[in-house]
Scaffold this active site. Structure first.
Site, PDB file in Angstrom:
ATOM      1  N   ILE A 142      28.243 -17.403 -10.259  1.00 38.46           N
ATOM      2  CA  ILE A 142      28.706 -16.214 -10.997  1.00 38.46           C
ATOM      3  C   ILE A 142      30.237 -16.145 -10.981  1.00 38.46           C
ATOM      4  O   ILE A 142      30.865 -15.877 -12.011  1.00 38.46           O
ATOM      5  CB  ILE A 142      28.056 -14.928 -10.432  1.00 38.46           C
ATOM      6  CG1 ILE A 142      26.524 -15.000 -10.604  1.00 38.46           C
ATOM      7  CG2 ILE A 142      28.595 -13.686 -11.147  1.00 38.46           C
ATOM      8  CD1 ILE A 142      25.745 -13.857  -9.984  1.00 38.46           C
ATOM      9  N   THR A 248      30.281  -6.369  -8.485  1.00 39.41           N
ATOM     10  CA  THR A 248      28.933  -6.494  -9.060  1.00 39.41           C
ATOM     11  C   THR A 248      28.035  -7.273  -8.100  1.00 39.41           C
ATOM     12  O   THR A 248      27.017  -7.816  -8.516  1.00 39.41           O
ATOM     13  CB  THR A 248      28.956  -7.216 -10.437  1.00 39.41           C
ATOM     14  OG1 THR A 248      29.598  -8.499 -10.267  1.00 39.41           O
ATOM     15  CG2 THR A 248      29.685  -6.430 -11.495  1.00 39.41           C
ATOM     16  N   ARG A 250      27.215  -6.854  -3.867  1.00 44.07           N
ATOM     17  CA  ARG A 250      26.452  -5.924  -3.040  1.00 44.07           C
ATOM     18  C   ARG A 250      27.402  -4.857  -2.510  1.00 44.07           C
ATOM     19  O   ARG A 250      28.537  -5.160  -2.120  1.00 44.07           O
ATOM     20  CB  ARG A 250      25.795  -6.647  -1.852  1.00 44.07           C
ATOM     21  CG  ARG A 250      24.556  -7.456  -2.218  1.00 44.07           C
ATOM     22  CD  ARG A 250      23.384  -6.561  -2.667  1.00 44.07           C
ATOM     23  NE  ARG A 250      22.188  -7.331  -2.985  1.00 44.07           N
ATOM     24  CZ  ARG A 250      21.878  -7.782  -4.208  1.00 44.07           C
ATOM     25  NH1 ARG A 250      22.690  -7.536  -5.239  1.00 44.07           N
ATOM     26  NH2 ARG A 250      20.763  -8.456  -4.399  1.00 44.07           N
ATOM     27  N   GLU A 279      23.233   2.423  -1.578  1.00 47.74           N
ATOM     28  CA  GLU A 279      22.526   2.547  -2.847  1.00 47.74           C
ATOM     29  C   GLU A 279      21.085   3.035  -2.643  1.00 47.74           C
ATOM     30  O   GLU A 279      20.413   2.521  -1.751  1.00 47.74           O
ATOM     31  CB  GLU A 279      22.511   1.138  -3.450  1.00 47.74           C
ATOM     32  CG  GLU A 279      22.437   1.096  -4.915  1.00 47.74           C
ATOM     33  CD  GLU A 279      22.676  -0.340  -5.385  1.00 47.74           C
ATOM     34  OE1 GLU A 279      23.757  -0.883  -5.129  1.00 47.74           O
ATOM     35  OE2 GLU A 279      21.757  -0.878  -5.999  1.00 47.74           O
ATOM     36  N   HIS A 297      23.831  -0.371 -10.948  1.00 44.59           N
ATOM     37  CA  HIS A 297      23.334  -1.712 -10.598  1.00 44.59           C
ATOM     38  C   HIS A 297      22.604  -2.362 -11.781  1.00 44.59           C
ATOM     39  O   HIS A 297      21.397  -2.656 -11.719  1.00 44.59           O
ATOM     40  CB  HIS A 297      22.416  -1.642  -9.358  1.00 44.59           C
ATOM     41  CG  HIS A 297      22.314  -2.966  -8.643  1.00 44.59           C
ATOM     42  ND1 HIS A 297      22.075  -3.078  -7.291  1.00 44.59           N
ATOM     43  CD2 HIS A 297      22.410  -4.239  -9.097  1.00 44.59           C
ATOM     44  CE1 HIS A 297      22.029  -4.349  -6.939  1.00 44.59           C
ATOM     45  NE2 HIS A 297      22.219  -5.087  -8.040  1.00 44.59           N
ATOM     46  N   GLY A 299      23.889  -5.262 -13.370  1.00 46.16           N
ATOM     47  CA  GLY A 299      24.515  -6.568 -13.619  1.00 46.16           C
ATOM     48  C   GLY A 299      23.640  -7.531 -14.402  1.00 46.16           C
ATOM     49  O   GLY A 299      24.104  -8.222 -15.308  1.00 46.16           O
TER      50      GLY A 299
HETATM   51  C1  DGY Z   1      20.439  -9.762  -7.890  1.00 45.09           C
HETATM   52  O1  DGY Z   1      19.778 -10.533  -8.581  1.00 45.09           O
HETATM   53  O2  DGY Z   1      20.644  -9.951  -6.706  1.00 45.09           O
HETATM   54  C2  DGY Z   1      21.014  -8.565  -8.593  1.00 45.09           C
HETATM   55  O3  DGY Z   1      21.661  -7.709  -7.742  1.00 45.09           O
HETATM   56  C3  DGY Z   1      19.954  -7.834  -9.393  1.00 45.09           C
HETATM   57  O4  DGY Z   1      19.820  -8.560 -10.540  1.00 45.09           O
END
Ligand code: DGY
Length: 331
Positions: A142, A248, A250, A279, A297, A299
């Site tokens: 990512i 985006t 944790r 959360e 949340h 993403g």
């Molecule tokens: C993950 O995949 O870990 C995201 O936080 C949720 O899609």
């Protein structure tokens, strides 16, 4: 559901929203496999309640909701769903970068409140991105997808890896990173193969350098002992007063109380958050600050991505139950 039904009997939690603890504990009693969501706390109690469990297929790239040590000890396979959500998460990260730096949400609220009474030279000024430094903490799938998108915005990219975080206080490690930087500046340093991106020369830096130099700091590390509260009040003191923090990954990676203090006292320019420390609870003061953009949340929340995540979790579960090695085994 269709694919699973071809393969096994299915029992689906019927609780609305997040599955309750009791439903989870009684639901696993006689099952061979579990498809879990990142909101399900799959700890040793759950594993003991399901003595037949052979696989936990988590729907998400993050799997900090699963007690990996207990699963390993009990011989239960754990899988996740990487890759399929990389682009959706990178896109949303850029959504937050733009929303925070250009005050898009605040400006929308301004218009809806009937306050827009004409163009003004000084109205709603934000920070331009062109020529600025994007600091990426965590340079996995990512993080690199976020970096690729920086080409279009004319930003330079600095990044640090999990190693740079783990060995943050090791002078030898840091001087190695810095000597690579010097070699790159002199044009002789090899660019790490995985860092290479057309149109960009991403530069690896130490965590402290990244915090000091970046105009946007964006987090892409998994939650682990080494990353919990990685961004704390000392980090905000290092950051530029104009910089933005984007998260985006944790929520627990950021000390939320320290973030509120930094935003309130303008130690940083602003923040764009998709995740929170406790959360779904959010520090109430955050809700009052208009230099923070807050998302629930989302993403990976595109239709395409969520379908791909579900299908991947199903394939992982079916493979494990059929005795084949699942594609995304994490333990
Ligand atoms: C993950 O995949 O870990 C995201 O936080 C949720 O899609």
């Amino acid at each position: 559901m269709k694919r699973l039904a071809e393969f096994c009997e299915i029992e689906v939690g019927t609780d609305k929203g997040i599955l309750g603890r009791q439903a989870l504990l009684s639901g696993v009693r006689e099952v061979d496999g579990l498809i879990s969501l990142i909101t399900d706390n799959i700890d040793s109690e759950v594993m003991e309640a399901g003595p037949g469990l052979r696989v936990i297929a988590n729907v998400g790239v993050g799997y900090n909701n699963v007690d990996i040590a207990s699963a390993q000890q009990k011989g239960i396979l754990v899988t996740n769903t990487p890759d399929v959500l990389t682009d959706a998460t990178a896109d949303l990260t850029w959504g937050l970068i733009l929303s925070a730096s250009r005050r898009i949400v605040e400006a929308d609220a301004f218009v809806r409140a009937g306050k827009f009474d004409g163009w003004d030279l000084n109205m709603m000024l934000g920070m331009g991105l062109t020529g600025k430094a994007l600091g990426i903490i965590g340079y996995g799938r990512i993080g690199r997808a976020v970096a690729r998108r920086a080409v279009g915005f004319g930003m330079s990219v600095i990044y640090c890896t999990r190693d740079d975080i783990a060995f943050r206080d090791d002078p030898q490690h840091n001087s190695l990173v810095m000597s690579r930087q010097a070699a790159m500046r002199a044009g002789s340093g090899p660019l790490n193969q995985s860092a290479r991106i057309d149109g960009l020369s991403p530069k690896r830096v130490t965590l402290d350098q990244l915090l000091e130099w970046a105009d946007i700091v964006t987090l892409h590390v998994p939650l682990a002992a080494t990353t919990q509260h990685l961004i704390d009040s000392a980090s905000f003191n290092r950051m530029k007063p104009t910089a933005y923090l984007i998260n985006t990954s944790r929520g627990q990676i950021v000390d939320e109380a320290a973030l509120v203090d930094a935003l309130k006292n303008h130690k940083i320019g602003g923040a764009g958050l998709d995740v929170y420390e406790k959360e779904p609870q959010i520090t109430p003061e955050l809700l009052t600050l208009n230099n923070a953009v807050l998302l629930p949340h989302i993403g990976s929340a595109t239709r395409e991505t969520r379908i791909a995540m579900a299908l991947l979790a199903v394939e992982n579960a079916c493979d494990a139950l059929a005795g084949r090695a699942p594609r995304n085994q994490v333990s």
